[in-house]
Design a protein around this motif. Structure first.
Motif, PDB file in Angstrom:
ATOM      1  N   VAL A  19     -24.519 -10.147  14.893  1.00  0.00           N
ATOM      2  CA  VAL A  19     -23.927  -9.904  13.578  1.00  0.00           C
ATOM      3  C   VAL A  19     -24.178  -8.445  13.207  1.00  0.00           C
ATOM      4  O   VAL A  19     -25.327  -8.005  13.090  1.00  0.00           O
ATOM      5  N   LEU A  20     -23.094  -7.689  13.017  1.00  0.00           N
ATOM      6  CA  LEU A  20     -23.193  -6.325  12.501  1.00  0.00           C
ATOM      7  C   LEU A  20     -22.979  -6.376  10.991  1.00  0.00           C
ATOM      8  O   LEU A  20     -22.137  -7.149  10.514  1.00  0.00           O
ATOM      9  N   GLY A  21     -23.714  -5.542  10.249  1.00  0.00           N
ATOM     10  CA  GLY A  21     -23.673  -5.657   8.792  1.00  0.00           C
ATOM     11  C   GLY A  21     -24.509  -6.841   8.335  1.00  0.00           C
ATOM     12  O   GLY A  21     -24.315  -7.379   7.242  1.00  0.00           O
ATOM     13  N   ALA A  22     -25.467  -7.235   9.180  1.00  0.00           N
ATOM     14  CA  ALA A  22     -26.230  -8.468   8.945  1.00  0.00           C
ATOM     15  C   ALA A  22     -27.055  -8.425   7.667  1.00  0.00           C
ATOM     16  O   ALA A  22     -27.380  -9.473   7.099  1.00  0.00           O
ATOM     17  N   ARG A  46     -29.812  -1.237   9.763  1.00  0.00           N
ATOM     18  CA  ARG A  46     -30.556   0.031   9.754  1.00  0.00           C
ATOM     19  C   ARG A  46     -31.875  -0.133   9.020  1.00  0.00           C
ATOM     20  O   ARG A  46     -32.706   0.759   9.046  1.00  0.00           O
ATOM     21  N   HIS A  47     -32.055  -1.256   8.337  1.00  0.00           N
ATOM     22  CA  HIS A  47     -33.244  -1.467   7.509  1.00  0.00           C
ATOM     23  C   HIS A  47     -33.917  -2.795   7.850  1.00  0.00           C
ATOM     24  O   HIS A  47     -33.929  -3.722   7.021  1.00  0.00           O
ATOM     25  N   VAL A  61     -32.421  -6.560  15.069  1.00  0.00           N
ATOM     26  CA  VAL A  61     -32.245  -5.355  15.882  1.00  0.00           C
ATOM     27  C   VAL A  61     -32.122  -4.166  14.938  1.00  0.00           C
ATOM     28  O   VAL A  61     -31.216  -4.119  14.107  1.00  0.00           O
ATOM     29  N   ALA A  62     -33.035  -3.213  15.075  1.00  0.00           N
ATOM     30  CA  ALA A  62     -32.998  -2.023  14.219  1.00  0.00           C
ATOM     31  C   ALA A  62     -32.038  -1.009  14.817  1.00  0.00           C
ATOM     32  O   ALA A  62     -32.133  -0.682  16.000  1.00  0.00           O
ATOM     33  N   GLY A  63     -31.107  -0.527  14.011  1.00  0.00           N
ATOM     34  CA  GLY A  63     -30.228   0.501  14.551  1.00  0.00           C
ATOM     35  C   GLY A  63     -28.970   0.677  13.739  1.00  0.00           C
ATOM     36  O   GLY A  63     -28.683  -0.089  12.813  1.00  0.00           O
ATOM     37  N   ASP A  64     -28.244   1.721  14.125  1.00  0.00           N
ATOM     38  CA  ASP A  64     -27.013   2.093  13.427  1.00  0.00           C
ATOM     39  C   ASP A  64     -25.823   1.644  14.265  1.00  0.00           C
ATOM     40  O   ASP A  64     -25.788   1.883  15.481  1.00  0.00           O
TER      41      ASP A  64
END
Ligand SMILES: NC(=O)c1ccc[n+]([C@@H]2O[C@H](COP(=O)([O-])OP(=O)(O)OC[C@H]3O[C@@H](n4cnc5c(N)ncnc54)[C@H](OP(=O)(O)O)[C@@H]3O)[C@@H](O)[C@H]2O)c1
Length: 241
Positions: A19-22, A46-47, A61-64
């Motif tokens: 999920v992106l924008g999770a 990212r947070h 998962v931490a990241g952009d």
């Protein structure tokens, strides 16, 4: 009895889900509902320190989502992807929708992953004129002024996704609310209904992971009968940004 009762013996029945924008209000609902259904979930944010959900089948998962390595590593470890990435309205150019879409398409193609659902907005559909002069005026102000750079980038995302060979679905909701879900309606390209519950949007996305009715197509969605005042919508969804 040991283990998670939602998971049958032999392992999870459901695809691993990225999920992106999770960490957004819709993304969190997608993650929670996916866990409730038995998925293994990777939640990209990212947070990570601010991500509130913990579960044995959840990996944060931490990241952009605009970083190629982050996306590629996350895609390699999943079966299907739901993208609920969102950007605040701004006068500056917006690229997060189109960049993350391009990276997802490239990476999913490379890793032979097929199912991709992305959320854009009913506002992208400029061919659709809502009923009533006030509604038309407010739509034009949002599309052509307040939200222009966001909608332009959503259009780029849609172009990238729809040009791919993936099993994609582009999901266009109207304004989103935190009202409890009462059940969604879905139609090809266009649907009437000014607002949608994020609970219902999350349910729709998960229901359609293995539903081919809107495969390689746009799905317009809403929560029928849901109404919020124009002030509430402005206050919660525009002025917050
Ligand atoms: N709000 C509405 O009324 C409305 C209406 C129609 C369509 N939509 C669309 O529906 C979707 C969900 O909207 P929403 O209001 O629930 O969520 P949202 O407030 O737009 O939040 C989405 C999340 O995207 C993440 N994000 C943004 N840029 C990122 C990046 N570069 N890398 C990784 N993550 C990034 C942010 O999480 P982190 O900061 O933790 O990374 C943010 O919490 C979005 O696609 C939105 O555009 C919204």
């Amino acid at each position: 009895m040991t283990g998670d009762p939602a998971v049958p013996p032999g392992g999870p029945r459901h695809p691993r889900l990225l999920v992106l924008g999770a960490n957004g209000p819709t993304g969190r609902r997608v993650v929670q509902q996916a866990l409730d259904r038995g998925h293994e979930v990777a939640a990209l944010t990212r947070h990570p320190e601010a991500f509130p959900i913990r579960h044995e089948r959840l990996r944060v998962v931490a990241g952009d989502a605009t970083d190629p390595d982050t996306v590629d590593t996350a895609v390699a470890a999943t079966d299907a992807v739901i993208c609920t990435i969102g950007a605040a309205f701004t006068r500056q150019p917006v690229q997060v929708y189109s960049t993350s879409a391009r990276l997802l398409v490239e990476s999913m193609t490379r890793h032979h992953r097929r199912r991709l659902l992305v959320v854009t907005s009913g506002g992208v559909d400029t061919g659709h004129q809502p009923r009533g002069a006030l509604a038309r005026l407010s739509r034009s102000v949002m599309r052509d002024h307040v939200g222009r750079t966001v909608y332009d980038d959503m259009e780029q995302m849609e172009a990238t996704v729809s040009a791919s060979d993936l099993d994609w679905t582009i999901v266009r909701p109207p304004g989103l609310t935190n009202s409890p879900g009462t059940g969604y309606a879905v139609a090809d390209t266009r649907i009437d209904g000014p607002v949608m519950s994020r609970d219902d949007l999350a349910a729709m996305l998960l229901d359609h992971l293995d539903d081919d009715r809107h495969l390689r197509a746009v799905a317009a969605v809403t929560t029928p009968g849901l109404r919020v005042s124009a002030w509430d919508m402005l206050h919660h969804e525009v002025l917050k940004r």
